[in-house]
Design a protein around this motif. Structure first.
Motif, short mmCIF file in Angstrom:
data_model
loop_
_atom_site.label_atom_id
_atom_site.label_comp_id
_atom_site.label_asym_id
_atom_site.label_seq_id
_atom_site.Cartn_x
_atom_site.Cartn_y
_atom_site.Cartn_z
N ILE A 67 1.02 -1.18 0.14
CA ILE A 67 -0.15 0.01 -0.05
C ILE A 67 0.76 1.25 0.08
O ILE A 67 2.09 1.04 0.32
CB ILE A 67 -1.06 0.11 1.28
N CYS A 73 -1.10 4.64 -0.06
CA CYS A 73 -1.82 5.77 0.73
C CYS A 73 -3.26 5.28 1.08
O CYS A 73 -3.44 3.88 1.18
CB CYS A 73 -2.18 6.76 -0.63
N ASP A 74 -3.83 6.25 2.03
CA ASP A 74 -4.90 5.89 2.72
C ASP A 74 -5.64 5.24 2.04
O ASP A 74 -6.39 3.78 2.19
CB ASP A 74 -5.62 6.99 2.95
N ASP A 75 -6.09 5.62 0.49
CA ASP A 75 -7.13 4.88 -0.45
C ASP A 75 -6.81 3.49 -0.58
O ASP A 75 -7.49 2.57 -0.55
CB ASP A 75 -7.28 5.57 -1.40
N ASP A 76 -5.40 2.89 -0.66
CA ASP A 76 -5.13 1.66 -0.94
C ASP A 76 -5.84 0.82 0.02
O ASP A 76 -6.09 -0.56 -0.20
CB ASP A 76 -3.61 1.64 -1.04
N PHE A 121 -8.70 0.49 1.25
CA PHE A 121 -10.13 0.10 1.00
C PHE A 121 -10.12 -0.64 -0.40
O PHE A 121 -11.30 -1.07 -0.80
CB PHE A 121 -10.92 1.33 1.04
N ARG A 122 -8.81 -0.90 -0.87
CA ARG A 122 -9.07 -1.60 -2.10
C ARG A 122 -7.98 -2.85 -2.20
O ARG A 122 -7.32 -3.09 -3.01
CB ARG A 122 -9.24 -0.86 -3.57
#
Ligand code: ADP
Ligand code: MG
Length: 614
Positions: A82, A84-87, A89-90
């Motif tokens: 990962i 960043c933050d968004d990673d 969630f996926r």
């Protein structure tokens, strides 16, 4: 003043983290395997010595690491997974915290060798207790090899907690089984002390993989499941017939979107599917893959606890329960004779984790318990004689079953045909001890427990009448006046409507008395009074609002138990034939509603062996 707070040295942090990540050799194996899978390996070799306490080696042919990555991967919070933050969630990978390797290295003698596809040479790093001692370029095939020796050598307190080699091996096997079941695209090899325990090929069909991991003899007891449900739900895999059950839930393997998950909702749904087919405390063997729209499930609730959260629990639960139930419904496998059962060869290929509370099986026994053990052995042998399995061809038909026509299709419809008329077509030999009906099926000897058979019949009929909203009644010629204690009477007064639905006509008769005017047709009027008490009691314990499926089944089981032919009752030949015909008409005829078997099979070969004629 001198300050008292200090930043902990990196190495100590890693040791602390190791306390969470690395519990025992199996946790090391799990982390390393997950890394190999994340690296896209198609072939993974695991070699361990002394239950992993001496050595754990994992060799993969994945993407490998270049020089910089090889050094970085031993740093805390170093991950390629990962950014960043968004990673978060996926996530597509099994790991992402960047903690495993530094933690493992902190409590072992750790060697890493890796070469990335594009590099000409590989890199090797050796660390002891988290401190790098040697590093350099080496010739190496693509991929990564990690060796973990002398786990916890520098934390003796934790080393003391490690168990016997076999126990640790059991835990490791468990990890490998789960990952290997979930990743058919990868070849797994596993050896302990130089002996190969597992070698499963890539792309092998699920039954092959199950045979290699859980034992070949199990296959004939497994039924394929392939059911499409609402909202994109899909359930696929293998489940055991009720006869092939286990005393712990350790053989219940469930995967959600490709990951091993041990989820409460899923587990409950499964058991619901088996309800009234298994005795209390018994569990099926299952290897089930549930596919759910990723948007409707959160799998990252806890990284190590194997839990998930479903958007719509009820939907998932009911889908699984009914898929399992519908799969088990065709009782065609009843008719299939079973060839080799003397061996009782149900040992899994891999040693499994022994449940900690249960003493090892071959514990020293006193003479008395030896005799009991022998009896158990005989019973077990009889049981395995009787385990009537589908031929291997049924299991091999998984592929065919996957071709779905509609939702909730029974995977193997023709087996129903085979099952129809099975009991009626048996040659009746007679009645034994006024409790068992002896029959011949081809060359095999069959024993039918008449009470269990009647219970199942009564139970299924009551249930289906109830579902159709009309439990047939018989009006009693002389209404019985029943007297209850005040607590019972109060409860009963509350439950008259429910009692009526169940086929009992009761009228308050002043005080604590009730007049019983009718009872369900199927039941025996001589038992009416006790029956009403039991049913009222049952309703009381579940509460009126709880008159749901499960509670109803409990009530029907109680009713069926009262109303039917008991053991120790002689039956005339026409009565026996009628019983057999009725058995053919109901579902789930192989077990009484309490999960006890209705029928046992003794093959000719078994009888001959008994008399030493082979
Ligand atoms: P995480 O898996 O959470 O990222 P790890 O400590 O397990 O953390 O691994 C750190 C990094 O090392 C991984 O992100 C990956 O880039 C690399 N790595 C570890 N094992 C392997 C492997 N077998 N093959 C290729 N890269 C690996
Ligand atoms: Mg990892």
């Amino acid at each position: 003043m001198k300050h008292k707070i200090q930043i902990l040295p990196e190495n100590l942090c890693n040791k602390i983290a190791a306390g969470e990540v690395v519990e025992r050799p199996a946790s090391v194996v799990k982390e390393l395997l997950e890394n190999s899978l994340d690296a896209g390996a198609t072939e993974i070799r695991v070699e361990v010595e002394r239950g992993g306490k001496k050595l754990i080696r994992v060799v993969d042919d994945g993407e490998g690491m270049g020089r910089d990555d090889a050094f970085l991967c031993l740093e805390r919070h170093a991950t390629s997974k990962i950014r960043c933050d968004d990673d978060l969630f996926r996530l597509q990978t099994l790991g992402f915290r960047g903690e495993a390797l530094p933690s493992i290295a902190a409590v072992s003698r750790f060697n890493l060798r890796s070469r990335a596809q594009e590099s000409l040479e590989g890199w090797e790093i050796y660390a002891e207790g988290g401190t790098v001692k040697r590093a350099g370029a080496v010739g190496s095939p693509c991929g990564t090899t990690i060796e973990v020796r002398d786990l916890f050598f520098n934390t003796p307190a934790r080393r003391k907690f490690l168990r016997r080699d076999e126990t640790e091996l059991g835990h490791i096997s468990d990890v490998i089984t789960k990952l290997a079941l979930a990743h058919p695209e990868v070849q797994f090899r596993f050896a302990h002390n130089g002996r190969t325990l597992v070698d499963v090929y890539r792309q092998a069909a699920l039954p092959e993989r199950v045979a290699a991991l859980l034992g070949r003899s199990l296959l004939r007891d497994l039924v394929p499941v392939a059911v499409e449900g609402p909202g994109g739900l899909h359930l696929q895999g293998l489940i055991s017939q009720p006869t092939a059950n286990r005393s712990s839930s350790g053989s219940v393997y469930t995967f959600i979107n490709g990951r091993y998950i041990r989820d409460r909702v899923v587990q409950h749904a499964l058991m619901e599917g088996y309800r009234s087919l298994l005795e209390k405390g018994r569990y099926p063997v299952t290897v089930l893959f549930l596919a759910v729209d990723p948007g409707l499930v959160d799998v990252n609730v806890h990284p190590t606890k194997h839990e998930v959260r479903f958007r719509d629990q009820r939907l998932v639960h009911d889908f699984i329960a009914s898929a399992v139930r519908e799969t088990l419904r065709p009782a065609g496998w009843l008719a299939a004779p079973r060839e080799d059962s003397l061996e009782g060869d149900l040992q899994p290929v891999l040693p499994s984790t022994p449940p900690s509370a249960v003493p090892p099986q071959r514990a020293v026994r006193s003479a008395d318990s030896l005799a009991a053990g022998h009896r158990e052995g005989v019973q077990e042998a009889l049981l395995s004689y009787a385990r009537t399995g589908p031929g291997k061809e049924r299991v091999a038909g998984v592929g065919a079953a996957q071709r779905q026509t509609g939702p909730f299709t029974v995977p193997d419809a023709e087996s129903d045909e085979r099952g129809r008329g099975f009991f009626s077509s048996l040659e009746i030999i007679g009645q034994y001890r006024r409790s068992y009906i002896l029959c011949q099926d081809g060359e095999d000897l069959l024993l039918v427990d008449q009470h269990a058979a009647h219970e199942r019949i009564g139970f299924e009929r009551l249930r289906s009448q109830f579902r159709q909203g009309r439990v047939e009644r018989q009006t009693l010629l002389f209404p019985a006046v029943l007297e209850f204690d005040f607590r019972e009477a109060a409860l009963l007064k509350e439950s008259l409507a429910e009692m009526a639905q169940l086929g009992f006509d009761l009228e308050p008769f002043g005080g604590k008395a009730f007049a019983l005017k009718a009872i369900p047709q199927l039941l025996n009027d001589r038992e009416a009074e006790r029956l009403v008490r039991d049913v009222a009691g049952e309703i009381a314990t579940v509460g009126k609002s709880g008159l749901v499926e499960e509670a109803l089944d409990g009530i029907f089981a109680v009713m069926a138990c009262h109303g039917v032919v008991r053991a120790n009752q002689s039956l005339s030949p026409p009565e026996i034939s009628a019983l057999m015909r009725s058995l053919d008409e109901v579902d789930f005829k192989a077990h009484c509603p309490h999960g006890r078997p209705v029928m046992k099979r003794l093959p000719l070969s078994g009888v001959e062996r008994m008399f030493k004629r082979t």
